[in-house]
Design an enzyme around this catalytic site. Structure first.
Site, mmCIF file in Angstrom:
data_model
loop_
_atom_site.group_PDB
_atom_site.id
_atom_site.type_symbol
_atom_site.label_atom_id
_atom_site.label_comp_id
_atom_site.label_asym_id
_atom_site.label_seq_id
_atom_site.Cartn_x
_atom_site.Cartn_y
_atom_site.Cartn_z
ATOM 1 N N ASP A 37 0.898 -1.156 0.000
ATOM 2 C CA ASP A 37 0.000 0.000 0.000
ATOM 3 C C ASP A 37 0.939 1.209 0.000
ATOM 4 O O ASP A 37 1.490 1.558 1.034
ATOM 5 C CB ASP A 37 -0.886 -0.018 1.247
ATOM 6 C CG ASP A 37 -1.774 1.209 1.339
ATOM 7 O OD1 ASP A 37 -2.110 1.790 0.299
ATOM 8 O OD2 ASP A 37 -2.123 1.593 2.469
ATOM 9 N N GLU B 177 -1.229 -1.407 -4.695
ATOM 10 C CA GLU B 177 -2.458 -0.627 -4.865
ATOM 11 C C GLU B 177 -2.190 0.486 -5.863
ATOM 12 O O GLU B 177 -1.199 1.213 -5.756
ATOM 13 C CB GLU B 177 -2.912 -0.044 -3.531
ATOM 14 C CG GLU B 177 -4.231 0.681 -3.634
ATOM 15 C CD GLU B 177 -4.747 1.155 -2.289
ATOM 16 O OE1 GLU B 177 -4.993 2.369 -2.162
ATOM 17 O OE2 GLU B 177 -4.902 0.322 -1.380
ATOM 18 N N ASP C 76 -2.350 0.652 7.695
ATOM 19 C CA ASP C 76 -1.576 0.618 6.449
ATOM 20 C C ASP C 76 -0.948 -0.765 6.253
ATOM 21 O O ASP C 76 -0.814 -1.234 5.133
ATOM 22 C CB ASP C 76 -0.492 1.695 6.457
ATOM 23 C CG ASP C 76 -1.076 3.089 6.510
ATOM 24 O OD1 ASP C 76 -1.630 3.530 5.497
ATOM 25 O OD2 ASP C 76 -0.994 3.724 7.580
#
Length: 182
Positions: A11, A71, A144
């Protein structure tokens, strides 16, 4: 458990980069690592990008990752923030390509939908569902980390639901398109 493949999920972020690494055997996943790279104390954007590159390569090397799932940037109102996020993503992808592993991009909606069944799920719902899917080593410091893990799991699940698009440079292109080179 014998391992078919190891997936590094990221991420991306310029203040915090979340990551999760899973070992896959068929539809069974095991968490190898879960964490964050904190970048908030580094003032220069170039310094943050350097750390992202180095940490991504370090994770690939340490866990012998076979694939990177990341992502993809989503639409945002702040153009400067989006540019910085795109650079962070690009640096992580460059680290994977430098280590000759393929990478795959997933939208936030696709990741949430793969994990929870709902594209609008909250970070908390994604983390809770991951905890139901597999044992998590520790309660992550921030969401996260579970976001990074969710990217890896989303990628692993794609092999069972649809044909995935591969990105990996010319070697991958030529392997997937043998008739294109004359």
């Amino acid at each position: 458990m014998a391992t078919d493949r190891i997936i590094l999920g990221i991420d991306p972020g310029t203040n915090i980069m979340g990551y999760g690494i899973i070992a896959c055997q068929g539809k069974t996943f095991r968490v190898l690592a879960l964490g964050v790279l904190k970048l908030g104390r580094i003032e220069a954007h170039g310094g943050k990008l350097k750390k992202i590159f180095e940490r991504t390569q370090g994770l690939i090397d340490e866990f012998h990752a076979d694939e990177l799932a990341i992502e993809a940037p989503f639409f945002g109102k702040n153009v400067q923030s989006m540019l910085k996020l795109g650079r962070a993503q690009g640096v992580a992808i460059a680290a994977a390509l430098h280590r000759r592993i393929e990478y795959y991009e997933y939208s936030p909606r696709k990741i949430k939908q793969s994990i929870t069944g709902r594209g609008e799920a909250s970070k908390e719902q994604v983390a809770a569902m991951l905890g139901h899917m597999m044992p998590l080593p520790d309660v992550p410091e921030t969401l996260d980390a579970t976001d990074g893990l969710a990217v890896a799991v989303c990628h692993a699940l794609q092999g069972f639901t649809m044909e995935k698009q591969r990105y990996g440079g010319w070697d991958s292109f030529l392997k997937n398109n043998p008739g294109r080179l004359k």
